[in-house]
Design a protein around this motif. Structure first.
Motif, PDB file in Angstrom:
ATOM      1  N   MET A  11       8.125  16.055   6.453  1.00 49.04           N
ATOM      2  CA  MET A  11       7.313  14.912   6.845  1.00 49.04           C
ATOM      3  C   MET A  11       8.199  13.673   6.998  1.00 49.04           C
ATOM      4  O   MET A  11       9.212  13.555   6.322  1.00 49.04           O
ATOM      5  CB  MET A  11       6.234  14.633   5.797  1.00 49.04           C
ATOM      6  CG  MET A  11       5.211  15.748   5.681  1.00 49.04           C
ATOM      7  SD  MET A  11       4.243  15.961   7.174  1.00 49.04           S
ATOM      8  CE  MET A  11       3.198  17.312   6.671  1.00 49.04           C
ATOM      9  N   SER A  12       7.780  12.774   7.872  1.00 49.30           N
ATOM     10  CA  SER A  12       8.594  11.589   8.131  1.00 49.30           C
ATOM     11  C   SER A  12       7.734  10.334   8.168  1.00 49.30           C
ATOM     12  O   SER A  12       7.815   9.533   9.090  1.00 49.30           O
ATOM     13  CB  SER A  12       9.345  11.753   9.459  1.00 49.30           C
ATOM     14  OG  SER A  12      10.190  12.875   9.439  1.00 49.30           O
ATOM     15  N   ILE A  13       6.872  10.153   7.152  1.00 49.55           N
ATOM     16  CA  ILE A  13       6.131   8.906   7.030  1.00 49.55           C
ATOM     17  C   ILE A  13       7.129   7.789   6.740  1.00 49.55           C
ATOM     18  O   ILE A  13       8.006   7.932   5.885  1.00 49.55           O
ATOM     19  CB  ILE A  13       5.086   8.983   5.904  1.00 49.55           C
ATOM     20  CG1 ILE A  13       4.078  10.103   6.154  1.00 49.55           C
ATOM     21  CG2 ILE A  13       4.378   7.642   5.732  1.00 49.55           C
ATOM     22  CD1 ILE A  13       3.106   9.851   7.265  1.00 49.55           C
ATOM     23  N   THR A  14       7.016   6.689   7.466  1.00 49.20           N
ATOM     24  CA  THR A  14       7.995   5.611   7.329  1.00 49.20           C
ATOM     25  C   THR A  14       7.467   4.429   6.524  1.00 49.20           C
ATOM     26  O   THR A  14       8.262   3.636   6.012  1.00 49.20           O
ATOM     27  CB  THR A  14       8.425   5.104   8.704  1.00 49.20           C
ATOM     28  OG1 THR A  14       7.258   4.732   9.465  1.00 49.20           O
ATOM     29  CG2 THR A  14       9.184   6.187   9.469  1.00 49.20           C
ATOM     30  N   GLY A  15       6.151   4.284   6.419  1.00 47.31           N
ATOM     31  CA  GLY A  15       5.604   3.153   5.692  1.00 47.31           C
ATOM     32  C   GLY A  15       4.287   2.707   6.283  1.00 47.31           C
ATOM     33  O   GLY A  15       3.703   3.376   7.141  1.00 47.31           O
ATOM     34  N   ILE A  16       3.826   1.562   5.817  1.00 50.42           N
ATOM     35  CA  ILE A  16       2.532   1.027   6.239  1.00 50.42           C
ATOM     36  C   ILE A  16       2.692   0.236   7.523  1.00 50.42           C
ATOM     37  O   ILE A  16       3.479  -0.718   7.586  1.00 50.42           O
ATOM     38  CB  ILE A  16       1.928   0.139   5.136  1.00 50.42           C
ATOM     39  CG1 ILE A  16       1.701   0.964   3.865  1.00 50.42           C
ATOM     40  CG2 ILE A  16       0.623  -0.500   5.607  1.00 50.42           C
ATOM     41  CD1 ILE A  16       1.354   0.127   2.646  1.00 50.42           C
ATOM     42  N   GLU A  17       1.939   0.636   8.545  1.00 50.12           N
ATOM     43  CA  GLU A  17       1.971  -0.045   9.838  1.00 50.12           C
ATOM     44  C   GLU A  17       0.900  -1.126   9.965  1.00 50.12           C
ATOM     45  O   GLU A  17       1.137  -2.172  10.562  1.00 50.12           O
ATOM     46  CB  GLU A  17       1.768   0.967  10.973  1.00 50.12           C
ATOM     47  CG  GLU A  17       2.950   1.879  11.205  1.00 50.12           C
ATOM     48  CD  GLU A  17       4.106   1.157  11.897  1.00 50.12           C
ATOM     49  OE1 GLU A  17       3.855   0.435  12.882  1.00 50.12           O
ATOM     50  OE2 GLU A  17       5.247   1.324  11.427  1.00 50.12           O
ATOM     51  N   LYS A  18      -0.269  -0.861   9.408  1.00 50.31           N
ATOM     52  CA  LYS A  18      -1.370  -1.801   9.618  1.00 50.31           C
ATOM     53  C   LYS A  18      -2.404  -1.676   8.510  1.00 50.31           C
ATOM     54  O   LYS A  18      -2.693  -0.574   8.047  1.00 50.31           O
ATOM     55  CB  LYS A  18      -2.038  -1.542  10.973  1.00 50.31           C
ATOM     56  CG  LYS A  18      -3.070  -2.580  11.392  1.00 50.31           C
ATOM     57  CD  LYS A  18      -3.570  -2.315  12.812  1.00 50.31           C
ATOM     58  CE  LYS A  18      -4.531  -3.400  13.288  1.00 50.31           C
ATOM     59  NZ  LYS A  18      -4.987  -3.172  14.686  1.00 50.31           N
ATOM     60  N   LEU A  19      -2.964  -2.818   8.114  1.00 51.41           N
ATOM     61  CA  LEU A  19      -4.075  -2.890   7.180  1.00 51.41           C
ATOM     62  C   LEU A  19      -5.233  -3.581   7.881  1.00 51.41           C
ATOM     63  O   LEU A  19      -5.063  -4.660   8.449  1.00 51.41           O
ATOM     64  CB  LEU A  19      -3.690  -3.687   5.930  1.00 51.41           C
ATOM     65  CG  LEU A  19      -2.494  -3.188   5.116  1.00 51.41           C
ATOM     66  CD1 LEU A  19      -2.178  -4.173   4.000  1.00 51.41           C
ATOM     67  CD2 LEU A  19      -2.756  -1.804   4.548  1.00 51.41           C
ATOM     68  N   GLU A  20      -6.424  -2.973   7.827  1.00 48.57           N
ATOM     69  CA  GLU A  20      -7.602  -3.545   8.461  1.00 48.57           C
ATOM     70  C   GLU A  20      -8.664  -3.801   7.403  1.00 48.57           C
ATOM     71  O   GLU A  20      -9.071  -2.880   6.689  1.00 48.57           O
ATOM     72  CB  GLU A  20      -8.137  -2.606   9.539  1.00 48.57           C
ATOM     73  CG  GLU A  20      -7.153  -2.386  10.686  1.00 48.57           C
ATOM     74  CD  GLU A  20      -7.645  -1.362  11.679  1.00 48.57           C
ATOM     75  OE1 GLU A  20      -8.389  -1.738  12.603  1.00 48.57           O
ATOM     76  OE2 GLU A  20      -7.279  -0.169  11.506  1.00 48.57           O
ATOM     77  N   PHE A  21      -9.118  -5.039   7.327  1.00 46.55           N
ATOM     78  CA  PHE A  21     -10.078  -5.470   6.317  1.00 46.55           C
ATOM     79  C   PHE A  21     -11.421  -5.800   6.948  1.00 46.55           C
ATOM     80  O   PHE A  21     -11.486  -6.370   8.047  1.00 46.55           O
ATOM     81  CB  PHE A  21      -9.573  -6.725   5.601  1.00 46.55           C
ATOM     82  CG  PHE A  21      -8.385  -6.512   4.704  1.00 46.55           C
ATOM     83  CD1 PHE A  21      -8.553  -6.349   3.332  1.00 46.55           C
ATOM     84  CD2 PHE A  21      -7.097  -6.497   5.222  1.00 46.55           C
ATOM     85  CE1 PHE A  21      -7.460  -6.168   2.500  1.00 46.55           C
ATOM     86  CE2 PHE A  21      -5.998  -6.321   4.397  1.00 46.55           C
ATOM     87  CZ  PHE A  21      -6.184  -6.152   3.029  1.00 46.55           C
ATOM     88  N   GLY A  22     -12.486  -5.468   6.245  1.00 47.33           N
ATOM     89  CA  GLY A  22     -13.807  -5.981   6.560  1.00 47.33           C
ATOM     90  C   GLY A  22     -14.123  -7.075   5.559  1.00 47.33           C
ATOM     91  O   GLY A  22     -14.125  -6.817   4.349  1.00 47.33           O
ATOM     92  N   VAL A  23     -14.362  -8.302   6.035  1.00 47.43           N
ATOM     93  CA  VAL A  23     -14.462  -9.447   5.121  1.00 47.43           C
ATOM     94  C   VAL A  23     -15.686 -10.297   5.425  1.00 47.43           C
ATOM     95  O   VAL A  23     -16.207 -10.311   6.544  1.00 47.43           O
ATOM     96  CB  VAL A  23     -13.190 -10.320   5.189  1.00 47.43           C
ATOM     97  CG1 VAL A  23     -11.971  -9.513   4.753  1.00 47.43           C
ATOM     98  CG2 VAL A  23     -12.979 -10.886   6.583  1.00 47.43           C
ATOM     99  N   GLU A  24     -16.121 -11.029   4.425  1.00 48.22           N
ATOM    100  CA  GLU A  24     -17.284 -11.884   4.575  1.00 48.22           C
ATOM    101  C   GLU A  24     -16.970 -13.149   5.369  1.00 48.22           C
ATOM    102  O   GLU A  24     -17.854 -13.708   6.010  1.00 48.22           O
ATOM    103  CB  GLU A  24     -17.833 -12.236   3.192  1.00 48.22           C
ATOM    104  CG  GLU A  24     -18.352 -11.016   2.426  1.00 48.22           C
ATOM    105  CD  GLU A  24     -18.765 -11.345   1.008  1.00 48.22           C
ATOM    106  OE1 GLU A  24     -18.502 -12.477   0.548  1.00 48.22           O
ATOM    107  OE2 GLU A  24     -19.363 -10.461   0.350  1.00 48.22           O
ATOM    108  N   ASP A  25     -15.719 -13.607   5.337  1.00 47.41           N
ATOM    109  CA  ASP A  25     -15.347 -14.850   6.018  1.00 47.41           C
ATOM    110  C   ASP A  25     -13.994 -14.669   6.708  1.00 47.41           C
ATOM    111  O   ASP A  25     -12.956 -15.003   6.138  1.00 47.41           O
ATOM    112  CB  ASP A  25     -15.287 -15.996   5.001  1.00 47.41           C
ATOM    113  CG  ASP A  25     -15.156 -17.368   5.652  1.00 47.41           C
ATOM    114  OD1 ASP A  25     -14.713 -17.436   6.809  1.00 47.41           O
ATOM    115  OD2 ASP A  25     -15.503 -18.365   4.988  1.00 47.41           O
TER     116      ASP A  25
END
Length: 309
Positions: free
Chosen positions: A1-15
Motif C-alpha cells: 500500500m502507498s497511502i501518503t497522508g491526508i489530502e482533504k478534510l470536509e466539515f459540516g458546520v453550523e456557521d
C-alpha cells in the motif's frame, strides 16, 4: 500500500462563515472561488466547510459541527488500484472519476485518491544543543502567525477499537507506531514516516466522534507564534503549549467552531521499519509531559486563566 497522508478534510458546520474566519486566522489560505469556504495548507492539503445540512455531505457520525469526510492520498494509479482491490468488496464501496469511497467501521466517510500535494521547501533554522552547534551568528525566528505546511494527523473517538484498527491496517496498510493498552492505537500511513497520521481512542463510555485534527508547522517557535496569534484573535486555547512524550512533539491545541480542536505541532518522531511499537499505559504523564492549561495570553505573555471564546 502507498497511502501518503491526508489530502482533504470536509466539515459540516453550523456557521461556515465563522469557521472560515477561524481557519484563516489559523493560517490556511483560500482555495477555489471566493466564498466557497475551501482552504489549503502550503502543500495543498485542503480543508472545506459546508452547511451542516448540505446534501452533498455523507451522514455525520456525531451530532453538531464535525468532520464528515476525510480523503487519503496515494502515490499513483498503481497504488490506487491496489487499494481498490482491498476495498471493492465492502458493501458501501463506490468509485467515481478515479476516487474510491467507503466508510470505516466507526462511521467516518472516506475517500482515497491520487495525491495532489506538492513538496514544500522552507528555511528552518537549526536548534543549538550541547555539543551540536548549528546556528551561528543567526537568531531564531519569531512568528506573527503560523502557516501550516500540511495536515499531519486526525484523532477519532471510536466505539470498537479492534475492528477500526483492523480496517486501517488490513485494508489501507497502516502501521502501528505505539499503543495504549486496551485504550488506543497510534497508526502511521507507511513504514517510513512521522509518528502517526491517525490516532484511534476508545473511551469507557463508548463515544464516537472527532477529537482533533493536527497541522504540521516548521518549528517550536511557529507553534508558539501560531498559538499566540490565535489568542490575539480571540480564539480560546484548549491546552498548550506543551509536549507529548509518546511522539516527542511540541503542541498547541485551539478550540474550533468546526467541532473538536485544531492543533499546531512539530518535532514528532520519525519512524522506520526498525521501530518496535510500545505497549504503554494510558495516563496523563504518558500523554503529556508538560502543558499550559488554557494557553498563554497574547497581551501579557502569561498563562491564560480564562477561555476567551
Amino acid at each position: 500500500m502507498s497511502i501518503t497522508g491526508i489530502e482533504k478534510l470536509e466539515f459540516g458546520v453550523e456557521d461556515p462563515a465563522l469557521c472560515s474566519k477561524f481557519i484563516t486566522d489559523f493560517g490556511l489560505s483560500a482555495a477555489g472561488e471566493a466564498g466557497s469556504h475551501h482552504y489549503q495548507t502550503l502543500s495543498g492539503a485542503q480543508v472545506a466547510f459546508y452547511p451542516i445540512d448540505d446534501p452533498q455531505l455523507p451522514p455525520a457520525f456525531e451530532a453538531g459541527s464535525t468532520l464528515r469526510r476525510i480523503t487519503w492520498g496515494v502515490t499513483d494509479a498503481a497504488a490506487l488500484a491496489a487499494v481498490r482491490q482491498r476495498l471493492c468488496e465492502l458493501p458501501d464501496f463506490s468509485e467515481q472519476d478515479g476516487v474510491l469511497s467507503c466508510c470505516d467501521p466507526n462511521g467516518m466517510a472516506l475517500r482515497v485518491a491520487i495525491g495532489r500535494q506538492q513538496p514544500v521547501s522552507l528555511p528552518v533554522l537549526p536548534i543549538n544543543q550541547w555539543g551540536d552547534i548549528r546556528r551561528v551568528d543567526r537568531p531564531s525566528p519569531v512568528y506573527q502567525q503560523a502557516t501550516p505546511v500540511n495536515i499531519g494527523h486526525v484523532v477519532f473517538f471510536v466505539t470498537d477499537l479492534a475492528q477500526t484498527e483492523r480496517f486501517y491496517r488490513e485494508l489501507l496498510g497502516f502501521q502501528v507506531s505505539d499503543r495504549y493498552v486496551d485504550r488506543a492505537v497510534f497508526l502511521r500511513c507507511g513504514a517510513h514516516g512521522g509518528h502517526h497520521n491517525l490516532f484511534l481512542l476508545q473511551l469507557p463510555g463508548g463515544k464516537r466522534g472527532l477529537n482533533h485534527v493536527a497541522f504540521t508547522v516548521r518549528d517550536i517557535h511557529e507553534v508558539i507564534g501560531g498559538g499566540l496569534a490565535m489568542n490575539k484573535q480571540q480564539w480560546s486555547t484548549f491546552i498548550g503549549p506543551g509536549r507529548h512524550p509518546v511522539s516527542s512533539a511540541y503542541f498547541w491545541y485551539v478550540n474550533s467552531p468546526t467541532g473538536g480542536a485544531f492543533e499546531y505541532y512539530t518535532n514528532e518522531d520519525w519512524l522506520t521499519e526498525n521501530w518496535q511499537p510500545r505497549e504503554l499505559e494510558h495516563s496523563l504523564t504518558s500523554f503529556t509531559e508538560w502543558a499550559v492549561e488554557g494557553g498563554i495570553d497574547y497581551t501579557t505573555r502569561r498563562q491564560q486563566k480564562e477561555n476567551i471564546r
